[in-house]
Motif scaffolding. Structure first.
Motif, mmCIF file in Angstrom:
data_model
loop_
_atom_site.group_PDB
_atom_site.id
_atom_site.type_symbol
_atom_site.label_atom_id
_atom_site.label_comp_id
_atom_site.label_asym_id
_atom_site.label_seq_id
_atom_site.Cartn_x
_atom_site.Cartn_y
_atom_site.Cartn_z
ATOM 1 N N TYR A 35 44.071 47.034 36.684
ATOM 2 C CA TYR A 35 42.967 46.109 36.957
ATOM 3 C C TYR A 35 42.616 46.042 38.438
ATOM 4 C CZ TYR A 35 43.903 44.744 32.173
ATOM 5 O OH TYR A 35 44.078 44.768 30.809
ATOM 6 N N VAL A 36 42.951 47.105 39.169
ATOM 7 C CA VAL A 36 42.719 47.099 40.612
ATOM 8 C C VAL A 36 41.237 46.945 40.947
ATOM 9 C CG1 VAL A 36 42.576 49.637 40.777
ATOM 10 C CG2 VAL A 36 43.279 48.271 42.785
ATOM 11 N N GLU A 37 40.360 47.458 40.094
ATOM 12 C CA GLU A 37 38.924 47.391 40.361
ATOM 13 C C GLU A 37 38.371 45.972 40.283
ATOM 14 O OE1 GLU A 37 36.787 50.084 37.909
ATOM 15 O OE2 GLU A 37 37.669 51.890 38.808
ATOM 16 N N VAL A 38 39.050 45.099 39.561
ATOM 17 C CA VAL A 38 38.560 43.718 39.416
ATOM 18 C C VAL A 38 39.438 42.736 40.177
ATOM 19 C CG1 VAL A 38 37.480 44.186 37.194
ATOM 20 C CG2 VAL A 38 39.835 43.326 37.268
ATOM 21 N N GLU A 39 40.359 43.232 40.989
ATOM 22 C CA GLU A 39 41.290 42.335 41.667
ATOM 23 C C GLU A 39 40.568 41.329 42.549
ATOM 24 O OE1 GLU A 39 45.256 42.574 44.476
ATOM 25 O OE2 GLU A 39 45.102 43.685 42.594
ATOM 26 N N ASN B 241 46.430 35.255 37.369
ATOM 27 C CA ASN B 241 47.732 35.587 37.949
ATOM 28 C C ASN B 241 48.415 36.738 37.229
ATOM 29 O OD1 ASN B 241 48.018 33.783 40.179
ATOM 30 N ND2 ASN B 241 48.289 32.090 38.742
ATOM 31 N N LEU B 242 48.092 36.944 35.964
ATOM 32 C CA LEU B 242 48.665 38.047 35.199
ATOM 33 C C LEU B 242 47.777 39.292 35.238
ATOM 34 C CD1 LEU B 242 50.114 36.056 32.183
ATOM 35 C CD2 LEU B 242 51.394 37.278 33.951
ATOM 36 N N THR B 243 46.706 39.222 36.008
ATOM 37 C CA THR B 243 45.822 40.372 36.204
ATOM 38 C C THR B 243 45.937 40.920 37.624
ATOM 39 O OG1 THR B 243 44.247 39.423 34.611
ATOM 40 C CG2 THR B 243 43.426 41.176 36.044
ATOM 41 N N ILE B 244 45.989 40.002 38.594
ATOM 42 C CA ILE B 244 46.095 40.381 40.007
ATOM 43 C C ILE B 244 47.396 41.149 40.244
ATOM 44 C CG2 ILE B 244 46.352 39.461 42.350
ATOM 45 C CD1 ILE B 244 44.624 37.042 41.366
ATOM 46 N N GLY B 245 47.262 42.278 40.923
ATOM 47 C CA GLY B 245 48.439 43.098 41.232
ATOM 48 C C GLY B 245 48.755 44.152 40.190
ATOM 49 N N LYS B 246 48.032 44.160 39.075
ATOM 50 C CA LYS B 246 48.251 45.156 38.035
ATOM 51 C C LYS B 246 47.403 46.397 38.330
ATOM 52 C CE LYS B 246 50.721 42.211 35.561
ATOM 53 N NZ LYS B 246 52.176 42.346 35.395
ATOM 54 N N LYS B 247 48.045 47.574 38.288
ATOM 55 C CA LYS B 247 47.333 48.811 38.628
ATOM 56 C C LYS B 247 46.116 49.044 37.742
ATOM 57 C CE LYS B 247 51.342 51.263 40.517
ATOM 58 N NZ LYS B 247 52.249 52.438 40.357
ATOM 59 N N GLY C 109 39.770 39.990 32.675
ATOM 60 C CA GLY C 109 41.199 39.763 32.815
ATOM 61 C C GLY C 109 42.060 40.691 31.982
ATOM 62 N N ASN C 110 43.331 40.596 32.219
ATOM 63 C CA ASN C 110 44.340 41.369 31.497
ATOM 64 C C ASN C 110 44.199 41.138 29.989
ATOM 65 O OD1 ASN C 110 46.756 42.388 30.401
ATOM 66 N ND2 ASN C 110 47.919 41.864 32.227
#
Length: 209
Positions: free
Chosen positions: A53-57, A45-51, A141-142
């Motif tokens: 980490y877009v490649e691993v979304e 949840n702290l990775t999804i939506g982060k620019k 992840g983040n």
């Protein structure tokens, strides 16, 4: 009985600390595993939506769905463990005045022992799955919350080891040798594989700190 998983954590801990036989170590193992799964979800949840980490979304969304499914399964094991133990205790309480009663009681005890063995074994399997997911969380992840992926692995490992102890305590009393041997072998295999894997997750985490 109300669902233990729906009670405040303080109420669960109070019940765990009481003189009542349930909830006990099996339920504690399930909640530890559930916490591990929840921490994997947190990393997602702290990775999804982060620019950054877009490649691993897509991977993280898939991981989140798997972690949440495991969290549900593991919290459900709390009740399963209580029911298995209570069923076994009920079998021990059956009358044994006649030969027929003794035979019925013995059969019920053996069936209860098998259920009380398979419940924590199922929990251990799910905990192994959490460890597997925690590695993905640590690798993709983040990095700001990578330590939480490590805690997820360690919580799941503690849960797996705890569940394994609940298998070990019942197996010696089971008369079905094939059943006992198969459960002991699976528990040993789970520990052999996933203790090492949890260590690897921690190493991944440390490499990113």
């Amino acid at each position: 009985m109300s669902q233990i998983k729906d009670k405040p954590v303080t109420a669960f801990l109070d019940e765990l600390a009481s003189s009542a036989a349930t909830p006990g170590g099996g339920s504690a193992a399930a909640i530890m595993g559930g916490m591990g799964a929840a921490l994997v979800s947190m990393v997602c949840n702290l990775t999804i939506g982060k620019k950054a980490y877009v490649e691993v979304e897509g991977d993280m969304k898939d991981l989140l769905a798997k972690a949440e499914a495991l969290r549900t399964r593991l919290t459900d094991f709390i009740r399963a463990d209580v029911e298995a133990f209570d069923g076994l205790m009920a079998a021990y309480g059956l009358p044994k005045d006649t030969d027929e009663q003794k035979a019925a009681r013995s059969a019920a005890i053996q069936e209860g022992l098998k259920k009380a063995t398979d419940a924590p074994l199922a929990c251990a399997r799910a905990c192994a799955d959490v460890i597997a997911l925690s590695r993905v969380a640590a690798e993709k992840g983040n990095t700001n919350v990578v330590s939480d992926a490590g805690v997820a692995a360690l919580a799941a490992l503690a849960a797996l080891r705890s569940a394994a102890l609940n298998v070990d305590i019942n197996v010696p009393s089971i008369k079905d040798a094939d059943f006992a041997a198969s459960r002991r072998a699976e528990t040993d295999a789970l520990l052999a594989k996933w203790v090492a894997e949890a260590d690897r997750v921690v190493e991944v985490v440390k490499s990113k700190l």
